[in-house]
Motif scaffolding. Structure first.
Motif, PDB file in Angstrom:
ATOM      1  N   GLU A  78       0.864  -1.180   0.000  1.00 36.27           N
ATOM      2  CA  GLU A  78       0.000   0.000   0.000  1.00 36.27           C
ATOM      3  C   GLU A  78       0.904   1.235   0.000  1.00 36.27           C
ATOM      4  O   GLU A  78       2.006   1.202   0.547  1.00 36.27           O
ATOM      5  CB  GLU A  78      -0.891   0.038   1.254  1.00 36.27           C
ATOM      6  N   HIS A 119      -6.778   5.532   6.331  1.00 36.20           N
ATOM      7  CA  HIS A 119      -5.642   4.619   6.423  1.00 36.20           C
ATOM      8  C   HIS A 119      -6.112   3.213   6.777  1.00 36.20           C
ATOM      9  O   HIS A 119      -5.600   2.215   6.252  1.00 36.20           O
ATOM     10  CB  HIS A 119      -4.656   5.088   7.506  1.00 36.20           C
ATOM     11  N   THR A 128      -7.050   1.468  -7.002  1.00 32.96           N
ATOM     12  CA  THR A 128      -7.324   2.741  -6.347  1.00 32.96           C
ATOM     13  C   THR A 128      -8.567   2.603  -5.480  1.00 32.96           C
ATOM     14  O   THR A 128      -9.671   2.413  -5.994  1.00 32.96           O
ATOM     15  CB  THR A 128      -7.542   3.858  -7.396  1.00 32.96           C
ATOM     16  N   GLN A 129      -8.369   2.666  -4.178  1.00 35.42           N
ATOM     17  CA  GLN A 129      -9.492   2.528  -3.263  1.00 35.42           C
ATOM     18  C   GLN A 129     -10.245   3.847  -3.127  1.00 35.42           C
ATOM     19  O   GLN A 129      -9.680   4.920  -3.348  1.00 35.42           O
ATOM     20  CB  GLN A 129      -9.026   2.045  -1.882  1.00 35.42           C
ATOM     21  N   ILE A 164      -1.682  -0.635  -3.908  1.00 34.31           N
ATOM     22  CA  ILE A 164      -2.972  -0.081  -3.516  1.00 34.31           C
ATOM     23  C   ILE A 164      -2.773   1.348  -3.021  1.00 34.31           C
ATOM     24  O   ILE A 164      -1.884   1.612  -2.203  1.00 34.31           O
ATOM     25  CB  ILE A 164      -3.622  -0.934  -2.407  1.00 34.31           C
ATOM     26  N   GLY A 165      -3.601   2.257  -3.502  1.00 34.52           N
ATOM     27  CA  GLY A 165      -3.507   3.644  -3.047  1.00 34.52           C
ATOM     28  C   GLY A 165      -4.561   4.507  -3.700  1.00 34.52           C
ATOM     29  O   GLY A 165      -5.281   4.077  -4.599  1.00 34.52           O
ATOM     30  N   GLY A 166      -4.663   5.737  -3.238  1.00 35.81           N
ATOM     31  CA  GLY A 166      -5.715   6.635  -3.668  1.00 35.81           C
ATOM     32  C   GLY A 166      -5.558   7.115  -5.100  1.00 35.81           C
ATOM     33  O   GLY A 166      -4.450   7.221  -5.623  1.00 35.81           O
ATOM     34  N   ASN A 183      -7.442   1.585   3.637  1.00 38.51           N
ATOM     35  CA  ASN A 183      -6.382   1.318   2.671  1.00 38.51           C
ATOM     36  C   ASN A 183      -5.540   0.112   3.068  1.00 38.51           C
ATOM     37  O   ASN A 183      -5.314  -0.811   2.277  1.00 38.51           O
ATOM     38  CB  ASN A 183      -5.502   2.562   2.553  1.00 38.51           C
ATOM     39  N   TYR A 184      -5.096   0.110   4.322  1.00 36.33           N
ATOM     40  CA  TYR A 184      -4.193  -0.951   4.753  1.00 36.33           C
ATOM     41  C   TYR A 184      -4.922  -2.266   5.026  1.00 36.33           C
ATOM     42  O   TYR A 184      -4.325  -3.340   4.916  1.00 36.33           O
ATOM     43  CB  TYR A 184      -3.390  -0.480   5.967  1.00 36.33           C
TER      44      TYR A 184
END
Length: 874
Positions: free
Chosen positions: A40, A53, A581-582, A544-546, A56-57
């Protein structure tokens, strides 16, 4: 039977200690199993994690735990994106050292992340502000410099005269610095750049190979790279009007088919021709200064009023020497794109149309839509940018757009002026080289020395890292490194004479452009990577990330891997095989009568006759419930993860984050649904304990056969196992949770029948309970460990293998067929999968809906399409 209620407060810290003591999540580089790298985007150590967070995690953690159970050597590291302006701001505001502020925040946030129960390999942890990290970043910089991938060049920049630093276009708001509010100046300064444009085409083409990236992210990258095929056209300037003897104006255009619709030329405020004209025209100079004050960010250009200044210069149409076009300086033309000059065809470009309507220049349509009469087709306030045939274009009339482009290209290529063709085909990219110089202290020092005799000299690799001095002060504006009395004064490594260090530090995007490679062997003190290890563990299998990082960060990381390959540090091109992308976590806002915001923790929500109402707990006053928005400190609609974990436990927070919405969409925070997740945890706890009691009655060996109840439960268990396994692999976590709930209901139904179960049913219950716990273990690992012990299983579930699916149990005994009468659907019929046509026909003809549709008519024939449809023809 154990405790009636599951106690997360007791359980979660206990299992976290056991995981740490046994080093379960440490990835060994010499592990022979197939690798799987989950990552992430690492956080900035701002002081506290937020609920985003947690989401995401948790997404990455579910996948990491699953792949570990599936037999992979999983690498799931964590670090800190630790350089940047917030630390300097904190130093100024709080009078603390940036380093101390940063490392204190790291310690606090690490403790918070550990409380979520993430299966992270903390042995690989580093912060980008560690000299042991940025030493290797400086080595990479020097390698890029030697390879021609880093250069120092004079660039036009936005300069904040108060903060005394370069600002990105996006940091100029209404012509002023985003922090200081000072009027921004346009300057030319020497800046360090990475030559990302050398890979423009390669970065674009490779997007087609990234089939595990979201389509929208690839589209965003394509648009940012911005490849366009067109013509470079040299418009001659009327000598009687051109300053300083300039004789032509170069324009890059993708719409050379519309040249006969041209009404004006426009050049950027900082175009050399504009500067030359302004030297003789004070009013033009004033217009240019005002245009520059408003900034050059694309968002500003797109939204501000289109303005121009007629320079008096005339450009000559390439196909008609008597046709002269006025040359304007315009605030919507950027020097950074194309040649900094355009020709305006207002009938077919909305921006150009707005401009000519403002200045009364008129328009001539040159593309007519199919089916329209060219004699009556005209443009007023809306440009036409669609397909059609050429009109009002002399020798091009009647051609398609593509035919016209080709004809114009051939003519311009063969027409010569001053030994040069008037036009040439050209590919242009929107992408520009990456400026990495920043005038700030808290960043990675650029490892070069400026010598009056030897010019730019890289710091020798043996002298790296160039370490930031800690005894800096922030009592003056600008870069504290410039103000340091001794740090920048050094001897030249070449001649030994007096020299100065580079005081600019690197853009923090550099820090995050290669950290994923460093994670593979962060213990290597002599090189950024260990080739045998990085080539085996990279690329990242799932990143994984915004979506806010979908352009710059991902593009810079893709460039960096290519640059590292060119300089011998890695063997691959793309850093991320899969990218996701979350969505964000959003929440209602709450406002008092005076307009001030209050936090969700200060509000009580009550159901009323006209819906719900919000009440301020302290005073009892009514609070206005506002729209659902991204959580932010300014709106105070944030939820503290520590409060949620203290109240409900980490597993409840994890389950809620996964269950309420598809991972790529925003999730609306809801106290009610969090409470629902808490109730489900308790239900699972009770169900597993009940199953454990029945499991004690189960025979040790698998029964030779299973009755209807046992077989039905086994089918439910293995069906759920199959669906959850494939769902996790596709990152459809909310769907997985729905299947787990469905399976939970099936197990509860069997347990609810009471009485003493038969041996085969007891065996099936034990199997089902074990599978159930393994299914929710990646999502709720602490509860799963507790349940694993209740079921009498050995070891930790975090070390257990994923259960094997018995495929035979996934085959259904029956099949449902659509029933039609004379081609129109009248219902469905469920028959044994092995049923033959006579049996199927009899079942269909006995249906009341079929009899009613036939109305007493004789059946002429029945057509059976195996496994799909039965059509009765009357």
């Amino acid at each position: 039977m154990t405790s009636e209620r599951y106690n997360a407060r007791d359980s979660e810290p206990r299992w976290q200690r056991q995981w740490a003591e046994k080093s379960i999540f440490v990835c060994k580089n010499d592990d022979p199993r197939p690798k799987y790298y989950v990552l992430e985007m690492f956080p900035y150590p701002s002081g506290r994690i937020h609920i985003g967070h947690v989401r995401n995690y948790t997404l990455g953690d579910v996948l990491a735990r699953y792949m570990r159970a599936k037999g992979h050597n999983v690498m799931h590291p964590m670090g800190w994106d630790a350089f940047g302006l917030p630390a300097e701001n904190a130093a100024i505001e709080r009078k603390v050292a940036p380093k101390a502020w940063t490392y204190d925040n790291i310690a606090a946030m690490k403790k918070q992340l550990q409380s979520i129960g993430l299966s992270l390999d903390w042995s690989r942890e580093f912060a980008t502000c560690d000299p042991g990290y940025y030493k290797h970043q400086q080595k990479l910089f020097n390698d890029f410099l030697r390879a021609g991938l880093a250069e120092r060049e004079k660039r036009k920049i936005n300069w904040d005269p108060v903060d005394m630093t370069v600002l990105a276009n996006e940091q100029v708001i209404d012509g002023r610095g985003w922090r200081s509010g000072a009027v921004v100046e346009q300057r030319e300064m020497n800046q360090w750049v990475f030559k990302i444009t050398k890979y423009s085409q390669e970065l674009l083409d490779a997007l087609d190979t990234l089939d595990r990236w979201p389509d929208r992210v690839r589209v965003m990258q394509r648009n940012w790279i911005g490849r366009s095929e067109g013509m470079l056209v040299r418009f001659a300037l009327d000598p009687a009007t051109a300053p300083n003897g300039d004789n032509d104006l170069k324009v890059f255009t993708t719409r050379h088919d519309t040249l006969f619709g041209a009404k004006f030329m426009a050049i950027a405020p900082d175009h050399p021709l504009a500067q030359a004209a302004a030297a003789k025209n004070p009013k033009l100079a004033e217009f240019i200064a005002e245009a520059k004050r408003h900034g050059t960010a694309q968002e500003i250009i797109d939204t501000q009023e289109k303005q121009g200044f007629d320079t008096g210069i005339k450009a000559i149409h390439p196909f008609d020497p008597s046709w002269k076009l006025p040359v304007y300086v315009a605030n919507f033309v950027l020097m950074e794109y194309g040649t900094g000059a355009i020709f305006g065809c207002p009938a077919h470009d909305q921006r150009d149309l707005d401009f000519v309507n403002k200045y009364g220049l008129g328009n001539t349509p040159v593309v007519c839509p199919e089916g329209q009469d060219p004699k009556t087709f005209f443009i007023t306030d809306t440009a036409y940018d669609g397909d059609g045939r050429m009109i009002n274009s002399r020798f091009l009339d009647g051609m398609t757009i593509e035919e016209a482009k080709e004809d114009v290209a051939k003519r311009l290529e063969t027409e010569v002026r001053g030994n040069l063709p008037v036009g040439e085909r050209k590919i242009n990219f929107r992408l520009r080289d990456w400026g990495v110089s920043r005038q700030r202290y808290w960043g990675c020092p650029i490892p070069v020395i400026h010598c009056p005799k030897c010019d730019v000299v890289p710091v020798p690799d043996a002298d790296l890292p160039v370490v930031l001095p800690e005894d800096v002060t922030f009592d003056k504006p600008g870069n504290a490194l410039d103000h340091h009395p001794t740090w920048k004064h050094v001897s030249c490594p070449k001649c030994g004479g007096k020299a100065q260090r580079e005081t600019d530090t690197m853009d923090t995007f550099v820090d995050s452009a290669w950290y994923f490679a460093r994670f593979t062997d962060p213990w290597n003190e002599t090189a950024p990577t260990t080739r045998a290890i990085v080539d085996r563990l990279m690329p990242v299998d799932q990143y994984i990330g915004g979506v806010e990082h979908a352009i710059l960060h991902l593009l810079y990381a893709r460039f960096f891997t290519r640059a590292m390959k060119a300089t011998g540090h890695i063997a691959y091109d793309e850093p991320f095989a899969g990218q996701y992308t979350q969505g964000m976590v959003v929440h209602e806002t709450y406002q008092k009568a005076d307009g001030g915001y209050v936090t969700p923790a200060e509000v009580k929500i009550e159901a009323g006759g006209n819906g719900k109402r919000a009440i301020l707990l302290e005073t009892g006053e009514d609070i206005t419930i506002g729209p659902i928005e991204k959580m932010s400190k300014s709106r105070k609609n944030t939820v503290d993860p520590d409060d949620i974990i203290a109240t409900y436990g980490a597993d409840v927070a994890r389950w809620f984050m996964l269950s309420d919405s598809p991972p790529d969409r925003d999730v609306i925070w809801s106290d009610e649904r969090v409470q629902g997740a808490s109730r489900f945890v308790q239900r699972l706890w009770r169900l597993v304990n009940e199953s454990a009691e029945i499991a004690k009655m189960a025979p040790a060996s698998r029964p030779a056969s299973f009755g209807a109840d046992a077989l039905g439960l086994r089918k439910a268990a293995h069906g759920a196992l199959d669906k959850v396994s494939s769902g996790i692999e596709r990152l459809h976590f909310n769907v997985c949770l729905a299947h787990i709930r469905e399976f939970t209901n099936a197990l509860a139904e069997v347990l609810g029948r009471g009485g003493t179960p038969s041996p085969d049913t007891a065996w099936a219950v034990r199997e089902a309970a074990i599978i159930l716990v393994q299914l929710f273990a990646p999502m709720m690992p602490h509860l799963a460990e507790e349940c694993w012990q209740v079921l009498g299983q050995s070891g930790l579930i975090s070390e257990a293998d994923w259960p094997q699916i018995e495929r035979d149990l996934l085959v259904e005994d029956t099949v449902t067929l659509v029933v039609q009468v004379n081609g129109k659907k009248r219902g469905d019929v469920t028959v044994p999968r092995v049923a033959q046509n006579p049996e199927i026909e009899a079942a269909v003809l006995s249906l009341d809906a079929v009899k009613l549709a036939l109305g007493g008519k004789a059946v002429r024939k029945v057509i059976v399409v195996p496994m799909r449809i039965v059509n009765v023809v009357g």
